[in-house]
Write a protein that holds these residues in place. Structure first.
Motif, PDB file in Angstrom:
ATOM      1  N   VAL A 223      47.248  33.971  32.270  1.00  0.00           N
ATOM      2  CA  VAL A 223      46.553  34.027  30.988  1.00  0.00           C
ATOM      3  C   VAL A 223      45.149  33.475  31.226  1.00  0.00           C
ATOM      4  N   ILE A 224      44.180  34.354  31.179  1.00  0.00           N
ATOM      5  CA  ILE A 224      42.807  33.946  31.451  1.00  0.00           C
ATOM      6  C   ILE A 224      42.204  33.398  30.165  1.00  0.00           C
ATOM      7  N   ARG A 225      41.970  32.093  30.154  1.00  0.00           N
ATOM      8  CA  ARG A 225      41.375  31.427  29.007  1.00  0.00           C
ATOM      9  C   ARG A 225      40.084  30.754  29.420  1.00  0.00           C
ATOM     10  N   THR A 226      39.216  30.537  28.459  1.00  0.00           N
ATOM     11  CA  THR A 226      37.955  29.875  28.762  1.00  0.00           C
ATOM     12  C   THR A 226      37.979  28.430  28.289  1.00  0.00           C
ATOM     13  N   LYS A 227      37.215  27.603  28.973  1.00  0.00           N
ATOM     14  CA  LYS A 227      37.102  26.205  28.589  1.00  0.00           C
ATOM     15  C   LYS A 227      36.341  26.070  27.280  1.00  0.00           C
ATOM     16  N   LEU A 228      36.556  24.968  26.589  1.00  0.00           N
ATOM     17  CA  LEU A 228      35.683  24.602  25.487  1.00  0.00           C
ATOM     18  C   LEU A 228      34.470  23.930  26.119  1.00  0.00           C
ATOM     19  N   SER A 229      33.484  24.731  26.427  1.00  0.00           N
ATOM     20  CA  SER A 229      32.324  24.276  27.182  1.00  0.00           C
ATOM     21  C   SER A 229      31.119  25.100  26.778  1.00  0.00           C
ATOM     22  N   CYS A 230      29.940  24.598  27.074  1.00  0.00           N
ATOM     23  CA  CYS A 230      28.717  25.375  26.853  1.00  0.00           C
ATOM     24  C   CYS A 230      28.620  26.512  27.847  1.00  0.00           C
ATOM     25  N   LEU A 231      29.467  26.503  28.873  1.00  0.00           N
ATOM     26  CA  LEU A 231      29.517  27.567  29.858  1.00  0.00           C
ATOM     27  C   LEU A 231      30.786  28.381  29.668  1.00  0.00           C
ATOM     28  N   LEU A 232      30.737  29.649  30.038  1.00  0.00           N
ATOM     29  CA  LEU A 232      31.889  30.536  29.895  1.00  0.00           C
ATOM     30  C   LEU A 232      32.745  30.444  31.160  1.00  0.00           C
ATOM     31  N   GLN A 233      33.301  29.288  31.401  1.00  0.00           N
ATOM     32  CA  GLN A 233      34.109  29.049  32.592  1.00  0.00           C
ATOM     33  C   GLN A 233      35.581  29.305  32.305  1.00  0.00           C
ATOM     34  N   MET A 234      36.302  29.716  33.350  1.00  0.00           N
ATOM     35  CA  MET A 234      37.741  29.906  33.228  1.00  0.00           C
ATOM     36  C   MET A 234      38.431  28.544  33.196  1.00  0.00           C
ATOM     37  N   LYS A 235      39.315  28.375  32.236  1.00  0.00           N
ATOM     38  CA  LYS A 235      39.947  27.074  32.033  1.00  0.00           C
ATOM     39  C   LYS A 235      40.917  26.719  33.147  1.00  0.00           C
ATOM     40  N   ASP A 236      41.738  27.650  33.557  1.00  0.00           N
ATOM     41  CA  ASP A 236      42.805  27.359  34.528  1.00  0.00           C
ATOM     42  C   ASP A 236      42.566  28.029  35.869  1.00  0.00           C
ATOM     43  N   GLY A 237      41.327  28.391  36.132  1.00  0.00           N
ATOM     44  CA  GLY A 237      41.017  29.021  37.402  1.00  0.00           C
ATOM     45  C   GLY A 237      41.424  30.484  37.448  1.00  0.00           C
ATOM     46  N   LEU A 238      41.317  31.074  38.634  1.00  0.00           N
ATOM     47  CA  LEU A 238      41.670  32.478  38.842  1.00  0.00           C
ATOM     48  C   LEU A 238      42.480  32.573  40.132  1.00  0.00           C
ATOM     49  N   LYS A 239      43.796  32.693  39.986  1.00  0.00           N
ATOM     50  CA  LYS A 239      44.686  32.744  41.149  1.00  0.00           C
ATOM     51  C   LYS A 239      44.709  34.166  41.715  1.00  0.00           C
ATOM     52  N   VAL A 240      44.424  34.261  43.013  1.00  0.00           N
ATOM     53  CA  VAL A 240      44.359  35.565  43.670  1.00  0.00           C
ATOM     54  C   VAL A 240      45.105  35.509  44.997  1.00  0.00           C
ATOM     55  N   MET A 241      45.417  36.693  45.505  1.00  0.00           N
ATOM     56  CA  MET A 241      45.886  36.843  46.878  1.00  0.00           C
ATOM     57  C   MET A 241      44.769  37.497  47.672  1.00  0.00           C
ATOM     58  N   LEU A 242      44.480  36.932  48.829  1.00  0.00           N
ATOM     59  CA  LEU A 242      43.438  37.464  49.697  1.00  0.00           C
ATOM     60  C   LEU A 242      44.077  38.252  50.836  1.00  0.00           C
ATOM     61  N   ASN A 243      43.539  39.417  51.115  1.00  0.00           N
ATOM     62  CA  ASN A 243      43.986  40.239  52.230  1.00  0.00           C
ATOM     63  C   ASN A 243      42.767  40.675  53.018  1.00  0.00           C
ATOM     64  N   LYS A 244      42.724  40.291  54.289  1.00  0.00           N
ATOM     65  CA  LYS A 244      41.592  40.664  55.120  1.00  0.00           C
ATOM     66  C   LYS A 244      41.699  42.139  55.486  1.00  0.00           C
ATOM     67  N   ARG A 245      40.624  42.844  55.262  1.00  0.00           N
ATOM     68  CA  ARG A 245      40.605  44.273  55.590  1.00  0.00           C
ATOM     69  C   ARG A 245      40.460  44.447  57.095  1.00  0.00           C
ATOM     70  N   GLU A 246      41.289  45.315  57.673  1.00  0.00           N
ATOM     71  CA  GLU A 246      41.166  45.601  59.089  1.00  0.00           C
ATOM     72  C   GLU A 246      39.989  46.537  59.305  1.00  0.00           C
ATOM     73  N   ARG A 247      39.375  46.409  60.483  1.00  0.00           N
ATOM     74  CA  ARG A 247      38.212  47.244  60.771  1.00  0.00           C
ATOM     75  C   ARG A 247      38.551  48.725  60.706  1.00  0.00           C
ATOM     76  N   SER A 248      39.787  49.072  61.046  1.00  0.00           N
ATOM     77  CA  SER A 248      40.180  50.481  61.024  1.00  0.00           C
ATOM     78  C   SER A 248      40.159  51.063  59.631  1.00  0.00           C
ATOM     79  N   SER A 249      40.294  50.183  58.590  1.00  0.00           N
ATOM     80  CA  SER A 249      40.288  50.675  57.215  1.00  0.00           C
ATOM     81  C   SER A 249      38.895  50.732  56.647  1.00  0.00           C
ATOM     82  N   MET A 250      37.900  50.357  57.450  1.00  0.00           N
ATOM     83  CA  MET A 250      36.519  50.329  56.980  1.00  0.00           C
ATOM     84  C   MET A 250      35.781  51.570  57.416  1.00  0.00           C
TER      85      MET A 250
END
Length: 527
Positions: A500-527
């Motif tokens: 659930v992407i929520r924003t902080k009560l802040s003067c900035l539009l920051q994400m309250k609970d962060g942004l959880k992601v999975m990182l996958n390195k692209r192989e050179r062959s796929s580039m």
């Protein structure tokens, strides 16, 4: 203009009144919403005015402001008659920030809200603002300083960000992309202001907890409590400040962290100079601090103004980039065709700069993009602008009214009124952006011949406009392009489902609970 007395007893009584009336208001709203679900006009209650409405909608305050900006203009807040004019109309923005900007200063109350930056470009008006802006413009237009910022970003991405992301990708564990980007930009910011790398993002931190972010967290606190000061009656938060309780106690601690950090950096620079460690011409630092540390107008009164100025550079320098980056990757994850289009635009650069790497599909070397390579990329620019349209780093700007005036929309404002300009609402107006104004579509920025569409700043106010136009706009865009291009080419970034992407009560539009992601390195062959 006070709603509450300064005494603790009456403060507590006032809070109780708010709670009671807030409860009654919730009951009334639940009942009325069944009969009229579209009703969003807040009611002015006796004594506390619209405060119960604000309390009720605190969890969705930005959406609430977007709603009432199109239905409510002038509001009374309690018996003190604090009048608030809320607007997002482009013609009104042009009037406030450009045509009649002298009538809409930030005002003394704004300077009190952000007292840690008192006396700086961020809080002053009039002639003092004009002189301060000219000074800051001279500093930020120094080609040596701009070169330092670009080189620092390029080196940080190559030496720390990409290797660290590659390591994190091998762990197959969720990564908080928001925290990663905040650490990156904090390092870049401190490097440009003070000339030293705090190493809060380091490829050497693979197997241990990352370094603490006390100074960065303190900057966040300034913006969060500053937001609360905007919506809480001044007499209330000033009483809390005197009593050193609640959020004001938290803010006081954060301000001390920032001032001590700035003081330490200043003292260290003076120690180095005193010992003659910078003796050869050309060895003098070109960071922001070096432009102010010997200026008599900044070093009087125990360095208070010098510290405040450097703190302002720190806060302003990180806002656009660190706040925008998580929103960019969030939207790219939701729109894979946009990622493909960015990579298609980068592909010719890759073929020119690394023909040997392209011919060797087994290599795992990651590619870095230089500022001059990505500067002319139109689609990448459109991606950044579209993110800033929907998610401006500063979603709302506060102004005061010096003298009675009539807005282009016909609305009348009086001396002493507060003006709240919803930049986020302007970026989402159907009348400006069309029926798909709520959709993320970078293509809206492209003309049929492939050139970038020009949109005037009063319709696209992410960088504000007029005399208050962001001085670091071009630098911020250059840094964003380097970072986004390098990450998108080398990694797939997938946002974890169920967040659930929520924003902080802040003067900035920051994400309250962060942004959880999975990182996958692209192989050179796929580039």
């Amino acid at each position: 203009m006070a709603l509450f007395s300064s005494s603790p007893e009456l403060l507590v009584l006032s809070i109780l009144v708010v709670v009671v009336l807030g409860g009654l208001y919730i009951i009334k709203c639940r009942s009325s919403s069944q009969n009229n679900p579209s009703s969003s006009v807040p009611r002015n209650w006796p004594v506390v005015g619209i405060l119960p409405s604000l309390v009720l909608n605190l969890h969705r305050l930005r959406d609430y402001v977007l709603e009432i900006s199109s239905t409510v203009h002038t509001l009374k807040v309690g018996i003190a008659t604090i009048r608030i004019f809320i607007t997002s109309h482009p013609e009104n923005l042009q009037h406030i920030f450009t045509t009649n900007q002298a009538n809409y200063p930030k005002g003394e109350e704004f300077a009190e809200i952000f007292d840690v930056a008192r006396g700086t470009l961020f809080t002053v008006d009039g002639e003092l603002f004009r002189r301060s802006r000219a000074n800051h413009q001279g500093v930020l237009s120094n080609p040596l300083l701009v070169g330092l910022m670009i080189k620092s970003c390029r080196d940080k991405v190559e030496e720390d960000l990409l290797p660290l992301m590659a390591h994190l990708a091998t762990t197959r564990a969720p990564v908080d992309m928001s925290d990663l980007m905040v650490r990156l930009v904090f390092d870049l910011n401190v490097m440009s202001v003070f000339g030293m790398d705090p190493a809060r993002l380091s490829s050497q931190n693979h197997d241990r907890m990352p370094p603490p972010m006390g100074v960065a967290n303190a900057m966040d606190t300034v913006m969060e409590v500053g937001f609360l000061r905007h919506i809480v009656p001044p007499s209330c938060w000033k009483a809390m400040r005197r009593l050193n309780i609640g959020q004001e106690r938290r803010l006081s601690a954060a301000q001390a962290v920032l001032r001590n950090f700035a003081a330490d950096m200043i003292a260290e620079r003076r120690r180095i100079k005193k010992k003659g460690l910078l003796i050869q011409v050309g060895q003098e630092p070109v960071d922001v601090m070096s432009s102010y540390i010997d200026d008599p107008s900044y070093i009087s009164n125990d360095d208070n103004l010098l510290q405040a100025t450097l703190i302002t550079y720190m806060i302003a320098g990180r806002d656009t980039v660190s706040t925008t980056l998580p929103w960019i990757f969030y939207n790219l994850s939701k729109h894979p065709h946009v990622v493909s289009a960015i990579r298609d635009e980068l592909a010719p650069i890759v073929s020119r700069k690394a023909p040997s790497a392209a011919a060797a599909p087994t290599t795992t070397t990651m590619l870095l993009f230089e500022a001059e390579e990505v500067k002319p990329l139109v689609y990448l620019q459109a991606v950044l602008l579209e993110t800033l349209r929907l998610y401006p780093p500063i979603p709302m700007v506060r102004k005061s009214v010096a003298a009675e005036d009539v807005m282009p929309t016909g609305d009348k404002v009086c001396a002493g009124d507060i003006v709240l300009v919803s930049l986020q609402s302007t970026g989402r107006m159907e009348a400006v952006w069309g029926p798909d104004s709520q959709e993320y579509r970078p293509e809206r920025w492209l003309l049929k011949d492939g050139r970038l569409r020009h949109v005037p700043s009063h319709k696209f106010p992410a960088f504000v406009m007029g005399p208050r136009l962001c001085l670091g706009k071009d630098i911020a865009m250059a840094l964003l392009k380097i970072i986004v291009a390098s990450v998108v080419w080398n990694f797939d970034v997938d946002v974890l489902d169920g967040q659930v992407i929520r924003t902080k009560l802040s003067c900035l539009l920051q994400m309250k609970d962060g942004l959880k992601v999975m990182l996958n390195k692209r192989e050179r062959s796929s580039m």
